[in-house]
Design a protein around this motif. Structure first.
Motif, PDB file in Angstrom:
ATOM      1  N   ASP A  31      54.873  55.050  25.541  1.00 10.94           N
ATOM      2  CA  ASP A  31      53.428  54.331  25.162  1.00 10.94           C
ATOM      3  C   ASP A  31      53.661  53.298  24.399  1.00 10.94           C
ATOM      4  N   LEU A  32      54.662  53.147  23.370  1.00 13.69           N
ATOM      5  CA  LEU A  32      54.742  51.724  22.748  1.00 13.69           C
ATOM      6  C   LEU A  32      55.096  50.770  23.638  1.00 13.69           C
ATOM      7  N   ILE A  33      56.314  50.813  24.297  1.00 13.54           N
ATOM      8  CA  ILE A  33      56.501  49.801  25.383  1.00 13.54           C
ATOM      9  C   ILE A  33      55.605  49.523  26.399  1.00 13.54           C
ATOM     10  N   ALA A  34      54.616  50.491  26.876  1.00 12.24           N
ATOM     11  CA  ALA A  34      53.651  50.147  27.751  1.00 12.24           C
ATOM     12  C   ALA A  34      52.777  49.389  27.361  1.00 12.24           C
ATOM     13  N   LEU A  67      54.028  45.654  27.356  1.00 14.72           N
ATOM     14  CA  LEU A  67      54.225  45.262  28.509  1.00 14.72           C
ATOM     15  C   LEU A  67      52.812  44.956  29.260  1.00 14.72           C
ATOM     16  N   GLY A  68      51.724  45.932  28.842  1.00 16.18           N
ATOM     17  CA  GLY A  68      50.366  45.660  29.281  1.00 16.18           C
ATOM     18  C   GLY A  68      50.408  46.466  30.379  1.00 16.18           C
ATOM     19  N   ILE A  69      51.300  47.958  30.578  1.00 14.48           N
ATOM     20  CA  ILE A  69      50.997  48.670  31.610  1.00 14.48           C
ATOM     21  C   ILE A  69      50.371  49.705  31.037  1.00 14.48           C
ATOM     22  N   GLY A  70      49.467  50.557  31.941  1.00 13.61           N
ATOM     23  CA  GLY A  70      48.374  51.580  31.256  1.00 13.61           C
ATOM     24  C   GLY A  70      49.225  52.492  30.603  1.00 13.61           C
ATOM     25  N   ARG A  71      49.844  53.650  31.292  1.00 14.28           N
ATOM     26  CA  ARG A  71      50.659  54.590  30.304  1.00 14.28           C
ATOM     27  C   ARG A  71      52.000  54.736  30.180  1.00 14.28           C
ATOM     28  N   GLY A  72      52.294  55.260  29.487  1.00 20.21           N
ATOM     29  CA  GLY A  72      53.964  55.298  29.016  1.00 20.21           C
ATOM     30  C   GLY A  72      54.776  55.817  30.145  1.00 20.21           C
ATOM     31  N   VAL A  73      54.262  56.771  30.702  1.00 20.19           N
ATOM     32  CA  VAL A  73      55.040  57.407  31.855  1.00 20.19           C
ATOM     33  C   VAL A  73      55.378  56.572  33.076  1.00 20.19           C
ATOM     34  N   ASP A  74      54.098  55.576  33.075  1.00 19.67           N
ATOM     35  CA  ASP A  74      54.266  54.280  34.528  1.00 19.67           C
ATOM     36  C   ASP A  74      55.430  53.741  34.024  1.00 19.67           C
ATOM     37  N   VAL A  75      55.683  53.259  32.536  1.00 21.99           N
ATOM     38  CA  VAL A  75      56.841  52.397  32.528  1.00 21.99           C
ATOM     39  C   VAL A  75      58.202  53.177  32.922  1.00 21.99           C
ATOM     40  N   PHE A  76      58.161  54.271  32.555  1.00 24.24           N
ATOM     41  CA  PHE A  76      59.596  54.942  33.157  1.00 24.24           C
ATOM     42  C   PHE A  76      59.791  54.767  34.449  1.00 24.24           C
ATOM     43  N   ILE A  77      58.475  55.246  35.213  1.00 23.84           N
ATOM     44  CA  ILE A  77      58.672  55.132  36.665  1.00 23.84           C
ATOM     45  C   ILE A  77      58.822  53.962  37.404  1.00 23.84           C
ATOM     46  N   TYR A  78      58.192  52.879  36.663  1.00 24.03           N
ATOM     47  CA  TYR A  78      58.536  51.469  37.096  1.00 24.03           C
ATOM     48  C   TYR A  78      59.961  51.081  36.980  1.00 24.03           C
ATOM     49  N   SER A  79      60.471  51.188  35.680  1.00 28.04           N
ATOM     50  CA  SER A  79      61.764  50.906  35.410  1.00 28.04           C
ATOM     51  C   SER A  79      62.919  51.688  36.222  1.00 28.04           C
ATOM     52  N   SER A  80      62.317  53.048  36.659  1.00 22.84           N
ATOM     53  CA  SER A  80      63.212  53.852  37.378  1.00 22.84           C
ATOM     54  C   SER A  80      63.502  53.158  38.802  1.00 22.84           C
ATOM     55  N   ILE A  81      62.558  52.699  39.337  1.00 26.03           N
ATOM     56  CA  ILE A  81      62.541  52.017  40.752  1.00 26.03           C
ATOM     57  C   ILE A  81      63.252  50.793  40.763  1.00 26.03           C
ATOM     58  N   VAL A  82      63.005  50.125  39.780  1.00 28.98           N
ATOM     59  CA  VAL A  82      63.750  49.040  39.461  1.00 28.98           C
ATOM     60  C   VAL A  82      65.376  49.043  39.602  1.00 28.98           C
ATOM     61  N   VAL A  83      65.760  50.113  38.649  1.00 28.63           N
ATOM     62  CA  VAL A  83      67.132  50.530  38.392  1.00 28.63           C
ATOM     63  C   VAL A  83      67.572  50.902  39.741  1.00 28.63           C
TER      64      VAL A  83
END
Lengths: 113, 224
Positions: A56-59, A62-78
Protein backbone atom coordinates in the motif's frame (compact mmCIF):
# COMPACT_ATOMS: atom_id res chain seq x y z
CA UNK A 1 -4.31 -13.65 11.04
CA UNK A 2 -6.89 -13.52 8.28
CA UNK A 3 -4.42 -14.44 5.56
CA UNK A 4 -3.42 -17.63 7.30
CA UNK A 5 -3.90 -20.16 4.47
CA UNK A 6 -2.39 -18.08 1.66
CA UNK A 7 0.65 -17.49 3.85
CA UNK A 8 1.25 -21.19 4.48
CA UNK A 9 0.66 -22.27 0.89
CA UNK A 10 2.56 -19.26 -0.44
CA UNK A 11 5.58 -19.82 1.79
CA UNK A 12 5.69 -23.50 0.92
CA UNK A 13 5.71 -22.60 -2.76
CA UNK A 14 8.37 -19.93 -2.33
CA UNK A 15 10.56 -22.38 -0.42
CA UNK A 16 10.10 -24.96 -3.13
CA UNK A 17 10.81 -22.49 -5.95
CA UNK A 18 13.83 -21.08 -4.19
CA UNK A 19 15.23 -24.57 -3.53
CA UNK A 20 15.05 -25.18 -7.31
CA UNK A 21 16.92 -21.93 -7.90
CA UNK A 22 19.57 -22.88 -5.40
CA UNK A 23 20.01 -26.36 -6.90
CA UNK A 24 20.43 -24.85 -10.38
CA UNK A 25 23.04 -22.51 -8.95
CA UNK A 26 24.88 -25.37 -7.26
CA UNK A 27 25.11 -27.47 -10.45
CA UNK A 28 26.28 -24.40 -12.38
CA UNK A 29 23.35 -23.93 -14.76
CA UNK A 30 22.53 -20.63 -13.08
CA UNK A 31 25.02 -17.79 -12.62
CA UNK A 32 25.56 -15.91 -9.37
CA UNK A 33 23.57 -13.01 -10.84
CA UNK A 34 20.77 -15.42 -11.69
CA UNK A 35 20.77 -16.66 -8.10
CA UNK A 36 20.61 -13.12 -6.74
CA UNK A 37 17.87 -12.09 -9.20
CA UNK A 38 15.64 -15.03 -8.38
CA UNK A 39 16.33 -14.80 -4.65
CA UNK A 40 15.26 -11.16 -4.70
CA UNK A 41 12.08 -12.03 -6.60
CA UNK A 42 11.11 -14.73 -4.13
CA UNK A 43 12.04 -12.63 -1.09
CA UNK A 44 9.80 -9.91 -2.49
CA UNK A 45 6.98 -12.45 -2.75
CA UNK A 46 7.54 -13.47 0.89
CA UNK A 47 7.47 -9.85 2.01
CA UNK A 48 4.19 -9.29 0.20
CA UNK A 49 2.72 -12.47 1.71
CA UNK A 50 3.52 -11.52 5.30
CA UNK A 51 3.36 -7.75 5.13
CA UNK A 52 0.65 -7.07 2.54
CA UNK A 53 0.37 -3.47 3.76
CA UNK A 54 3.90 -2.79 2.54
CA UNK A 55 2.49 -2.71 -0.97
CA UNK A 56 0.00 0.00 0.00
CA UNK A 57 2.92 2.30 0.80
CA UNK A 58 4.41 1.68 -2.66
CA UNK A 59 0.98 2.07 -4.24
CA UNK A 60 0.57 5.45 -2.64
CA UNK A 61 3.98 6.60 -3.88
CA UNK A 62 3.27 5.39 -7.43
CA UNK A 63 -0.29 6.68 -7.51
CA UNK A 64 -1.81 3.23 -7.97
CA UNK A 65 -5.07 2.59 -6.12
CA UNK A 66 -4.44 -0.55 -4.09
CA UNK A 67 -1.34 -2.30 -2.82
CA UNK A 68 -2.32 -5.59 -4.33
CA UNK A 69 -2.47 -3.94 -7.77
CA UNK A 70 1.18 -2.92 -7.45
CA UNK A 71 2.00 -6.55 -6.91
CA UNK A 72 0.02 -7.68 -9.93
CA UNK A 73 1.36 -4.95 -12.22
CA UNK A 74 4.96 -5.65 -11.30
CA UNK A 75 4.39 -9.39 -11.70
CA UNK A 76 3.16 -8.81 -15.25
CA UNK A 77 6.17 -6.64 -16.07
CA UNK A 78 8.54 -9.28 -14.71
CA UNK A 79 6.72 -11.98 -16.68
CA UNK A 80 6.98 -10.01 -19.92
CA UNK A 81 10.66 -9.51 -19.35
CA UNK A 82 11.22 -13.19 -18.66
CA UNK A 83 9.25 -14.27 -21.72
CA UNK A 84 11.39 -11.95 -23.78
CA UNK A 85 14.55 -13.41 -22.28
CA UNK A 86 13.34 -16.91 -23.06
CA UNK A 87 12.55 -15.87 -26.62
CA UNK A 88 16.02 -14.46 -27.17
CA UNK A 89 17.59 -17.53 -25.63
CA UNK A 90 15.61 -19.94 -27.80
CA UNK A 91 16.44 -17.94 -30.89
CA UNK A 92 20.14 -18.09 -30.12
CA UNK A 93 19.92 -21.83 -29.47
CA UNK A 94 18.18 -22.26 -32.83
CA UNK A 95 21.03 -20.41 -34.49
CA UNK A 96 23.59 -22.57 -32.74
CA UNK A 97 21.78 -25.71 -33.91
CA UNK A 98 21.83 -24.41 -37.48
CA UNK A 99 25.57 -23.80 -37.24
CA UNK A 100 26.16 -27.36 -36.11
CA UNK A 101 23.85 -28.84 -38.76
CA UNK A 102 25.49 -26.63 -41.42
CA UNK A 103 29.06 -27.56 -40.55
CA UNK A 104 28.15 -31.20 -40.41
CA UNK A 105 26.44 -31.08 -43.81
CA UNK A 106 29.30 -29.19 -45.49
CA UNK A 107 31.87 -31.60 -44.11
CA UNK A 108 32.04 -33.82 -47.17
CA UNK A 109 31.05 -31.29 -49.80
CA UNK A 110 32.58 -31.94 -53.18
CA UNK A 111 31.62 -31.65 -56.80
CA UNK A 112 30.40 -34.82 -58.46
CA UNK A 113 32.47 -35.78 -61.49
CA UNK B 1 29.61 -21.24 -66.80
CA UNK B 2 32.15 -22.86 -64.57
CA UNK B 3 32.46 -19.86 -62.26
CA UNK B 4 28.74 -19.84 -61.40
CA UNK B 5 27.01 -22.01 -58.84
CA UNK B 6 23.25 -22.31 -58.57
CA UNK B 7 22.14 -22.92 -54.97
CA UNK B 8 18.80 -24.67 -54.56
CA UNK B 9 17.36 -24.98 -51.06
CA UNK B 10 14.96 -27.90 -51.08
CA UNK B 11 12.55 -29.19 -48.50
CA UNK B 12 10.29 -31.99 -49.69
CA UNK B 13 10.51 -30.98 -53.36
CA UNK B 14 10.53 -34.47 -54.90
CA UNK B 15 7.75 -33.53 -57.34
CA UNK B 16 9.60 -30.65 -58.98
CA UNK B 17 13.29 -30.93 -58.17
CA UNK B 18 14.32 -33.34 -60.95
CA UNK B 19 12.78 -31.12 -63.62
CA UNK B 20 14.31 -27.97 -62.12
CA UNK B 21 17.77 -29.58 -62.16
CA UNK B 22 17.35 -30.95 -65.70
CA UNK B 23 16.23 -27.54 -66.96
CA UNK B 24 19.23 -25.89 -65.35
CA UNK B 25 21.63 -28.35 -66.94
CA UNK B 26 20.00 -27.92 -70.34
CA UNK B 27 20.30 -24.16 -69.98
CA UNK B 28 24.04 -24.60 -69.46
CA UNK B 29 24.23 -24.29 -65.69
CA UNK B 30 25.98 -27.50 -64.75
CA UNK B 31 27.10 -26.34 -61.29
CA UNK B 32 24.06 -26.97 -59.14
CA UNK B 33 24.28 -27.28 -55.37
CA UNK B 34 21.18 -28.65 -53.69
CA UNK B 35 20.76 -28.16 -49.96
CA UNK B 36 18.39 -30.86 -48.81
CA UNK B 37 16.89 -29.38 -45.67
CA UNK B 38 16.08 -32.57 -43.82
CA UNK B 39 13.42 -33.66 -46.30
CA UNK B 40 11.35 -36.69 -45.45
CA UNK B 41 10.62 -37.59 -49.07
CA UNK B 42 12.90 -38.57 -51.98
CA UNK B 43 14.43 -35.09 -52.35
CA UNK B 44 17.91 -36.18 -51.29
CA UNK B 45 17.97 -39.15 -53.68
CA UNK B 46 16.82 -37.01 -56.60
CA UNK B 47 19.38 -34.34 -55.74
CA UNK B 48 22.23 -36.82 -55.56
CA UNK B 49 21.21 -38.17 -58.94
CA UNK B 50 20.82 -34.88 -60.80
CA UNK B 51 22.80 -32.16 -59.03
CA UNK B 52 26.53 -31.49 -59.32
CA UNK B 53 26.82 -31.30 -55.55
CA UNK B 54 24.48 -32.10 -52.70
CA UNK B 55 24.59 -31.42 -49.01
CA UNK B 56 22.02 -32.59 -46.54
CA UNK B 57 20.85 -31.16 -43.24
CA UNK B 58 20.24 -33.84 -40.64
CA UNK B 59 17.49 -31.66 -39.19
CA UNK B 60 15.07 -29.34 -40.96
CA UNK B 61 16.35 -25.80 -40.32
CA UNK B 62 14.09 -23.76 -42.58
CA UNK B 63 14.75 -21.64 -45.66
CA UNK B 64 17.26 -19.34 -43.98
CA UNK B 65 19.29 -22.22 -42.63
CA UNK B 66 19.36 -23.90 -46.05
CA UNK B 67 20.31 -20.73 -47.93
CA UNK B 68 23.12 -19.99 -45.49
CA UNK B 69 24.50 -23.50 -46.00
CA UNK B 70 24.16 -23.26 -49.78
CA UNK B 71 25.91 -19.90 -50.07
CA UNK B 72 28.69 -21.02 -47.75
CA UNK B 73 29.05 -24.26 -49.72
CA UNK B 74 29.22 -22.44 -53.06
CA UNK B 75 31.92 -20.14 -51.70
CA UNK B 76 33.91 -23.18 -50.58
CA UNK B 77 33.49 -24.71 -54.05
CA UNK B 78 35.18 -21.63 -55.45
CA UNK B 79 32.18 -19.91 -57.01
CA UNK B 80 32.68 -16.41 -58.39
CA UNK B 81 28.93 -15.93 -58.82
CA UNK B 82 26.21 -17.52 -56.75
CA UNK B 83 22.54 -17.63 -57.61
CA UNK B 84 19.80 -18.81 -55.26
CA UNK B 85 17.03 -20.56 -57.15
CA UNK B 86 13.84 -22.09 -55.77
CA UNK B 87 13.33 -25.82 -56.08
CA UNK B 88 9.57 -25.60 -56.56
CA UNK B 89 9.75 -24.68 -60.24
CA UNK B 90 8.59 -21.08 -59.91
CA UNK B 91 11.68 -19.60 -61.56
CA UNK B 92 12.49 -19.70 -65.24
CA UNK B 93 16.06 -20.53 -66.29
CA UNK B 94 15.77 -17.70 -68.85
CA UNK B 95 15.96 -15.25 -65.97
CA UNK B 96 19.38 -16.48 -64.79
CA UNK B 97 21.07 -14.54 -67.55
CA UNK B 98 19.22 -11.41 -66.42
CA UNK B 99 20.32 -11.61 -62.80
CA UNK B 100 23.89 -12.59 -63.68
CA UNK B 101 24.55 -9.98 -66.36
CA UNK B 102 24.88 -6.93 -64.05
CA UNK B 103 27.28 -8.91 -61.83
CA UNK B 104 29.46 -9.95 -64.76
CA UNK B 105 29.58 -6.33 -65.93
CA UNK B 106 30.76 -5.50 -62.38
CA UNK B 107 27.98 -2.96 -62.04
CA UNK B 108 26.74 -4.32 -58.76
CA UNK B 109 27.34 -6.87 -55.98
CA UNK B 110 23.87 -8.27 -55.50
CA UNK B 111 20.98 -8.67 -57.93
CA UNK B 112 17.48 -9.55 -56.87
CA UNK B 113 15.08 -10.87 -59.43
CA UNK B 114 11.89 -8.96 -58.77
CA UNK B 115 8.61 -10.55 -59.68
CA UNK B 116 6.89 -7.23 -59.19
CA UNK B 117 8.66 -5.10 -61.74
CA UNK B 118 6.64 -7.37 -64.02
CA UNK B 119 3.82 -8.73 -61.88
CA UNK B 120 1.78 -10.54 -64.54
CA UNK B 121 0.41 -13.79 -63.27
CA UNK B 122 0.93 -13.08 -59.60
CA UNK B 123 -2.35 -13.39 -57.70
CA UNK B 124 -3.56 -10.11 -56.17
CA UNK B 125 -3.35 -11.35 -52.59
CA UNK B 126 0.28 -12.30 -53.16
CA UNK B 127 0.92 -8.81 -54.48
CA UNK B 128 -0.70 -7.22 -51.43
CA UNK B 129 1.27 -9.46 -49.12
CA UNK B 130 4.49 -8.58 -50.90
CA UNK B 131 3.77 -4.90 -50.64
CA UNK B 132 3.35 -5.19 -46.88
CA UNK B 133 6.60 -7.15 -46.64
CA UNK B 134 8.41 -4.47 -48.68
CA UNK B 135 7.07 -1.67 -46.51
CA UNK B 136 8.20 -3.44 -43.37
CA UNK B 137 11.59 -4.24 -44.81
CA UNK B 138 11.97 -0.55 -45.56
CA UNK B 139 10.80 0.61 -42.14
CA UNK B 140 12.97 -1.92 -40.30
CA UNK B 141 16.10 -1.99 -42.46
CA UNK B 142 15.97 1.14 -44.57
CA UNK B 143 16.32 -0.50 -47.99
CA UNK B 144 13.53 -0.21 -50.54
CA UNK B 145 12.91 -3.17 -52.81
CA UNK B 146 9.95 -4.05 -54.95
CA UNK B 147 10.20 -7.72 -54.03
CA UNK B 148 11.99 -8.32 -50.76
CA UNK B 149 10.70 -11.90 -50.65
CA UNK B 150 12.05 -13.03 -54.00
CA UNK B 151 13.86 -16.38 -54.07
CA UNK B 152 15.93 -15.56 -57.19
CA UNK B 153 19.02 -13.64 -56.09
CA UNK B 154 22.54 -13.43 -57.41
CA UNK B 155 25.67 -12.52 -55.47
CA UNK B 156 29.27 -12.03 -56.43
CA UNK B 157 31.85 -13.74 -54.28
CA UNK B 158 32.55 -10.64 -52.23
CA UNK B 159 28.87 -10.17 -51.33
CA UNK B 160 28.39 -13.87 -50.59
CA UNK B 161 31.26 -13.75 -48.12
CA UNK B 162 30.06 -10.55 -46.48
CA UNK B 163 26.45 -11.55 -45.92
CA UNK B 164 25.78 -13.37 -42.68
CA UNK B 165 22.49 -15.20 -42.38
CA UNK B 166 21.44 -15.74 -38.81
CA UNK B 167 17.74 -16.41 -39.08
CA UNK B 168 16.55 -19.87 -39.91
CA UNK B 169 13.16 -19.43 -41.44
CA UNK B 170 11.25 -17.31 -43.93
CA UNK B 171 12.45 -13.97 -42.55
CA UNK B 172 15.76 -14.69 -44.24
CA UNK B 173 14.62 -12.81 -47.37
CA UNK B 174 14.37 -9.57 -45.43
CA UNK B 175 17.55 -10.35 -43.57
CA UNK B 176 19.52 -10.57 -46.80
CA UNK B 177 18.22 -7.10 -47.67
CA UNK B 178 19.32 -5.86 -44.25
CA UNK B 179 22.79 -7.29 -44.79
CA UNK B 180 23.02 -5.54 -48.17
CA UNK B 181 22.32 -2.24 -46.45
CA UNK B 182 24.59 -2.99 -43.51
CA UNK B 183 27.64 -3.90 -45.60
CA UNK B 184 27.04 -1.12 -48.09
CA UNK B 185 26.85 -3.57 -51.00
CA UNK B 186 25.74 -2.32 -54.39
CA UNK B 187 22.39 -3.78 -55.23
CA UNK B 188 20.12 -3.89 -58.23
CA UNK B 189 16.74 -5.33 -59.14
CA UNK B 190 15.85 -6.83 -62.47
CA UNK B 191 12.39 -7.95 -63.59
CA UNK B 192 11.81 -11.70 -63.73
CA UNK B 193 8.93 -14.02 -64.49
CA UNK B 194 7.32 -16.01 -61.76
CA UNK B 195 5.61 -19.20 -62.76
CA UNK B 196 2.70 -19.54 -60.37
CA UNK B 197 1.19 -22.94 -60.15
CA UNK B 198 -1.00 -24.24 -57.36
CA UNK B 199 2.02 -26.17 -56.23
CA UNK B 200 4.41 -23.24 -55.99
CA UNK B 201 1.71 -21.15 -54.29
CA UNK B 202 1.15 -23.79 -51.66
CA UNK B 203 4.87 -23.79 -50.82
CA UNK B 204 5.26 -20.06 -50.30
CA UNK B 205 4.36 -17.92 -47.34
CA UNK B 206 0.69 -18.00 -46.54
CA UNK B 207 -0.78 -15.19 -44.51
CA UNK B 208 -0.15 -16.91 -41.17
CA UNK B 209 3.46 -17.67 -41.94
CA UNK B 210 3.65 -14.06 -43.10
CA UNK B 211 2.42 -12.76 -39.75
CA UNK B 212 4.83 -14.99 -37.88
CA UNK B 213 7.63 -13.74 -40.09
CA UNK B 214 6.63 -10.18 -39.26
CA UNK B 215 6.66 -10.83 -35.51
CA UNK B 216 10.11 -12.39 -35.76
CA UNK B 217 11.49 -9.50 -37.80
CA UNK B 218 10.37 -7.00 -35.20
CA UNK B 219 11.80 -9.09 -32.37
CA UNK B 220 15.09 -9.24 -34.28
CA UNK B 221 15.13 -5.53 -34.70
CA UNK B 222 14.79 -5.18 -30.92
CA UNK B 223 17.21 -7.94 -30.00
CA UNK B 224 20.16 -7.05 -32.26
Amino acid sequence: MDNYLIQIVGSAFVLFAWSRVFLRYRDDTLSLWGLLFWSLIWIAVLVVLFLPHMTDLIAERLGIGRGVDVFIYSSIVVLFYLVYRVYVKIESIEQEITKVVREESLHDLKKKK
Amino acid sequence: MKDTWIVIPAYNEEKTLAKVLRDLREAGYENTLVVDDGSIDETLKIAEEHAAATVSHKLNRGLGGALGTGIEGAVRLGAEYIVTFDGDGQHSTDDLQKVLAPLRRRETDVVIGSRLLNPDGMPWYRRAQNWVANMLTFVLFGVWTTDSQSGLRAFNRKAAQAITIRTNRMEVSSEIIREIGYHGLRFKEVPIQAIYTDYSLSKGQNIFVGLKTLAKLIMHRIAH
